[in-house]
Design a protein around this motif. Sequence first.
Motif, PDB file in Angstrom:
ATOM      1  N   LEU A  10     -12.385  11.168   9.346  1.00  0.00           N
ATOM      2  CA  LEU A  10     -11.129  11.923   9.465  1.00  0.00           C
ATOM      3  C   LEU A  10      -9.977  11.009   9.873  1.00  0.00           C
ATOM      4  CD1 LEU A  10     -12.291  15.242  11.183  1.00  0.00           C
ATOM      5  CD2 LEU A  10     -11.526  14.927   8.830  1.00  0.00           C
ATOM      6  N   VAL A  11     -10.251  10.066  10.767  1.00  0.00           N
ATOM      7  CA  VAL A  11      -9.210   9.107  11.161  1.00  0.00           C
ATOM      8  C   VAL A  11      -8.776   8.266   9.965  1.00  0.00           C
ATOM      9  CG1 VAL A  11      -8.720   7.086  12.594  1.00  0.00           C
ATOM     10  CG2 VAL A  11      -9.943   9.027  13.573  1.00  0.00           C
ATOM     11  N   ILE A  12      -9.757   7.822   9.161  1.00  0.00           N
ATOM     12  CA  ILE A  12      -9.434   7.039   7.961  1.00  0.00           C
ATOM     13  C   ILE A  12      -8.600   7.864   6.992  1.00  0.00           C
ATOM     14  CG2 ILE A  12     -10.421   5.911   5.925  1.00  0.00           C
ATOM     15  CD1 ILE A  12     -12.821   5.156   7.656  1.00  0.00           C
ATOM     16  N   LEU A  13      -9.027   9.104   6.734  1.00  0.00           N
ATOM     17  CA  LEU A  13      -8.296   9.966   5.802  1.00  0.00           C
ATOM     18  C   LEU A  13      -6.875  10.226   6.293  1.00  0.00           C
ATOM     19  CD1 LEU A  13      -8.494  11.702   3.214  1.00  0.00           C
ATOM     20  CD2 LEU A  13      -9.236  13.606   4.676  1.00  0.00           C
ATOM     21  N   THR A  14      -6.726  10.508   7.582  1.00  0.00           N
ATOM     22  CA  THR A  14      -5.395  10.758   8.146  1.00  0.00           C
ATOM     23  C   THR A  14      -4.509   9.526   8.032  1.00  0.00           C
ATOM     24  OG1 THR A  14      -6.386  12.307   9.725  1.00  0.00           O
ATOM     25  CG2 THR A  14      -4.174  11.515  10.205  1.00  0.00           C
ATOM     26  N   VAL A  61      -4.725   6.963   5.865  1.00  0.00           N
ATOM     27  CA  VAL A  61      -4.374   6.646   4.481  1.00  0.00           C
ATOM     28  C   VAL A  61      -3.377   7.660   3.927  1.00  0.00           C
ATOM     29  CG1 VAL A  61      -5.277   6.424   2.142  1.00  0.00           C
ATOM     30  CG2 VAL A  61      -6.544   5.435   4.057  1.00  0.00           C
ATOM     31  N   VAL A  62      -3.651   8.949   4.104  1.00  0.00           N
ATOM     32  CA  VAL A  62      -2.776   9.986   3.548  1.00  0.00           C
ATOM     33  C   VAL A  62      -1.411   9.969   4.224  1.00  0.00           C
ATOM     34  CG1 VAL A  62      -2.463  12.469   3.263  1.00  0.00           C
ATOM     35  CG2 VAL A  62      -4.690  11.435   2.820  1.00  0.00           C
ATOM     36  N   GLY A  63      -1.390   9.898   5.551  1.00  0.00           N
ATOM     37  CA  GLY A  63      -0.119   9.920   6.272  1.00  0.00           C
ATOM     38  C   GLY A  63       0.778   8.760   5.913  1.00  0.00           C
ATOM     39  N   ASN A  64       0.234   7.563   5.888  1.00  0.00           N
ATOM     40  CA  ASN A  64       1.057   6.392   5.574  1.00  0.00           C
ATOM     41  C   ASN A  64       1.414   6.325   4.090  1.00  0.00           C
ATOM     42  OD1 ASN A  64       1.289   4.654   8.141  1.00  0.00           O
ATOM     43  ND2 ASN A  64      -0.878   5.181   8.095  1.00  0.00           N
ATOM     44  N   THR A  65       0.560   6.876   3.222  1.00  0.00           N
ATOM     45  CA  THR A  65       0.925   6.982   1.810  1.00  0.00           C
ATOM     46  C   THR A  65       2.142   7.878   1.634  1.00  0.00           C
ATOM     47  OG1 THR A  65      -1.369   6.631   1.133  1.00  0.00           O
ATOM     48  CG2 THR A  65       0.103   7.625  -0.483  1.00  0.00           C
ATOM     49  N   LEU A  66       2.171   8.982   2.363  1.00  0.00           N
ATOM     50  CA  LEU A  66       3.320   9.890   2.288  1.00  0.00           C
ATOM     51  C   LEU A  66       4.595   9.208   2.786  1.00  0.00           C
ATOM     52  CD1 LEU A  66       1.774  13.284   3.472  1.00  0.00           C
ATOM     53  CD2 LEU A  66       2.551  12.692   1.175  1.00  0.00           C
ATOM     54  N   ILE A  67       4.469   8.432   3.865  1.00  0.00           N
ATOM     55  CA  ILE A  67       5.638   7.706   4.377  1.00  0.00           C
ATOM     56  C   ILE A  67       6.192   6.754   3.310  1.00  0.00           C
ATOM     57  CG2 ILE A  67       6.329   5.872   5.971  1.00  0.00           C
ATOM     58  CD1 ILE A  67       6.322   8.361   7.464  1.00  0.00           C
ATOM     59  N   VAL A 124      -4.790  -1.091   7.033  1.00  0.00           N
ATOM     60  CA  VAL A 124      -5.834  -0.957   8.059  1.00  0.00           C
ATOM     61  C   VAL A 124      -6.791   0.176   7.700  1.00  0.00           C
ATOM     62  CG1 VAL A 124      -6.275  -0.317  10.465  1.00  0.00           C
ATOM     63  CG2 VAL A 124      -4.476  -1.950   9.927  1.00  0.00           C
ATOM     64  N   GLY A 125      -6.230   1.312   7.295  1.00  0.00           N
ATOM     65  CA  GLY A 125      -7.067   2.455   6.936  1.00  0.00           C
ATOM     66  C   GLY A 125      -7.848   2.257   5.657  1.00  0.00           C
ATOM     67  N   THR A 126      -7.395   1.389   4.782  1.00  0.00           N
ATOM     68  CA  THR A 126      -8.049   1.186   3.491  1.00  0.00           C
ATOM     69  C   THR A 126      -9.113   0.098   3.530  1.00  0.00           C
ATOM     70  OG1 THR A 126      -6.005   1.870   2.378  1.00  0.00           O
ATOM     71  CG2 THR A 126      -7.650   0.726   1.043  1.00  0.00           C
ATOM     72  N   PHE A 127      -8.830  -1.013   4.210  1.00  0.00           N
ATOM     73  CA  PHE A 127      -9.719  -2.174   4.133  1.00  0.00           C
ATOM     74  C   PHE A 127     -10.468  -2.490   5.428  1.00  0.00           C
ATOM     75  CE2 PHE A 127      -6.465  -2.984   0.867  1.00  0.00           C
ATOM     76  CZ  PHE A 127      -7.291  -3.128  -0.236  1.00  0.00           C
TER      77      PHE A 127
END
Length: 380
Positions: free
Chosen positions: A42-46, A48-54, A82-85
């Motif tokens: 969930l931390v990874i998903l949050t 990646v998704v949150g920073n992608t939106l930014i 960080v969330g991706t790799f």
Amino acid sequence: MNSSSTGNDTAKDSTNATTTSPHDLFRDRHLTDYLLIVLFCLVILTTVVGNTLIIFAVFTTRRLRTVTNYFVTSLAVADWLVGTFVMPIAVVYHVTGEWTFGRLICDIWVSLDVCLCTASILSLCAISIDRYFAITKPLRYSKKRRSKRLASLMILVVWLVSLVITCAPLFGWYDKNRHNNNSCTYNQNKVYVVFSAMGSFFVPLVVVVYVYLKISCVIAERHNKLEALNGQKLKISRYSHESMERPSVEMDEIVRVSYNVSLRRGDDCRVSLKRENKTAQTLSIVVGGFIACWLLFFIVYLITPFLPATAIPEDMMKWLTWLGWINSAINPFIYAFVSQDFRMAFWRLTCSYCTGHKPNQNAPHNRFVIRYSHYSRNQV
């Protein structure tokens, strides 16, 4: 015969003990382990998704292409990487319980972690410096060309410093025991630990706290000046009321003009002070989240090489590392909840496309943007 068969059985048992299938890894786990794995995902998903939106919000929304949001985008890129790799490999490492990717991948993974987390922290530091210049020197800093050049230079410095801190072990600051016992840990060379901890956290921490305190002092001083201006305006209003009974038309006109000028100045000061208070509030949340997530990790990271090998449990360092990574997940929400423009951009990128509805010009948030844009054009 019996001895040979016993030896064969022993060899088979040892072989079975050393080769564990993925099915066995999950079968022997407790419920808490599954909950932790779900939490990590969930931390990874949050993140990646949150920073992608930014990132998409800044690139697709013209109103968000400001100097400050250049720094926010740099921060989002670092957190997204960080969330991706970094985080997914940490989850696999946690599931297997040992490092199975080899020494080269270990060095690359740790280097990515150090570089990206340092870039994220230094980007937060750059954002605070940007806001300090915008509040304390608004006339100089408001020139777009100069501020954009300065922003680009600061972002370049952020990533160069991150690379220097990451590549410093190439000069001989290596820990020879970092690959022992099928583990992959941070470089524990004492000189490098002090150098990286100071450059990645403690120096940026001092800068961020100092800048936040200076901004708070400037806002408090301007608030006092605004109160003094309101008191002066009250005196002018009383004098204007008394002058109505006098026959001097010129004096009454002078007082009336002075009162109108003071009123406009007061309104402009209140709008500016409200905006600066909002900036200080955002910075306080950013600084608070930054300290809460990273302070314990870097304290433990700094003292570990100077303590006995078993003084700091390995699990403790793992949880503190994840606590630091959580900072990459919460940063997008800090800006999303504070900024009206980011909230609208997020809604446009998510809900509007999912529901098939385009933004309604009569909606309250759009009326706010229309009024704000009209006010900005009038101010210019």
